[in-house]
Design an enzyme around this catalytic site. Structure first.
Site: not given
Length: 232
Positions: A111, A113, A140, A149
């Site tokens: 992911n 973020h 990130s 997250d």
């Protein structure tokens, strides 16, 4: 024998600017990968149209058509699995992924973020950064875990928070670094140089003590200075 192309599936809920960066990098020969499919929880998401224009399979699955999140994820990820991705990239995907879906695909979901994790998880990260009065903000890339997250961080890009910044100006500055950050991380993953080992990120078989950092010229990822690593 030549190794099969590294296959990427993308999950996106919105405009798909990071998806477009992936499409352009592959088309330009800068990312040795194949975009196997784009999947969204929003049928009207512009990301799906970006995929169609690029000739990439685009699939929308509506959460309201399912009784709960587990059933939705079961169906969505069955569609994702059908394109046989080596990696699933959450790029502006705005739904929590169920623990079952994550644990079934260890080390195969990342992911991006918009914060320097572990700071400012969740939504409205630029507002959170401004409210906290931090001097640095950024983005990130991390492996996805069941915690929001919270998976191991692979790489980061840092930007200064400038006097007079508001959410819009700070978000724009971070976004300019998000795209190269994601592409540089995908380069390492496509070359099979990055792996997840439990909760450790391995680069070329060696654990990272700190996330890789995007260089100032947006060209490469480098380990931080071991003597003066960035604050987290």
């Amino acid at each position: 024998m030549d190794r099969a192309p590294f296959r990427i599936a993308v999950l996106a809920s919105g405009t798909g600017s990071n998806l477009q960066a992936i499409i352009d990098a592959i088309a330009g020969g800068h990312l040795p990968a194949q975009l196997a499919g784009v999947f969204s929880d929003r049928p009207a998401a512009p990301a799906l149209e970006r995929a169609r224009v690029a000739g990439v399979p685009a699939v929308a699955v509506r959460p309201r058509d399912f009784a709960n999140r587990l059933e939705f994820d079961e169906h969505l990820f069955s569609r994702v699995d059908s394109v046989h991705p080596d990696l699933i990239v959450c790029a502006g995907y705005m739904r929590l992924v169920s623990e079952l879906a994550v644990t079934a695909r260890p080390g195969r979901m990342i992911n991006i973020h918009p914060s320097l994790l572990p700071a400012f998880k969740g939504l409205h990260t630029h507002r959170q950064a401004l409210d906290a009065g931090v001097a640095e903000h950024g983005a990130s890339v991390h492996f996805v875990s069941p915690e929001l997250d919270g998976g191991p961080v692979i790489a980061q890009a840092r930007v200064l928070v400038l006097p007079g910044d508001d959410e819009a100006t700070l978000a724009a500055r971070v976004l300019r670094r998000e795209h190269p950050l994601l592409l540089a991380t995908l380069q390492l993953l496509a070359h099979r140089r990055l792996l997840l080992d439990g909760n450790r990120v391995l680069l070329d078989g060696q654990p990272l003590a700190h996330p890789l950092q995007l260089t100032d010229d947006n060209a490469t990822l480098q380990p931080p200075d071991p003597i003066n690593p960035p604050a987290y």
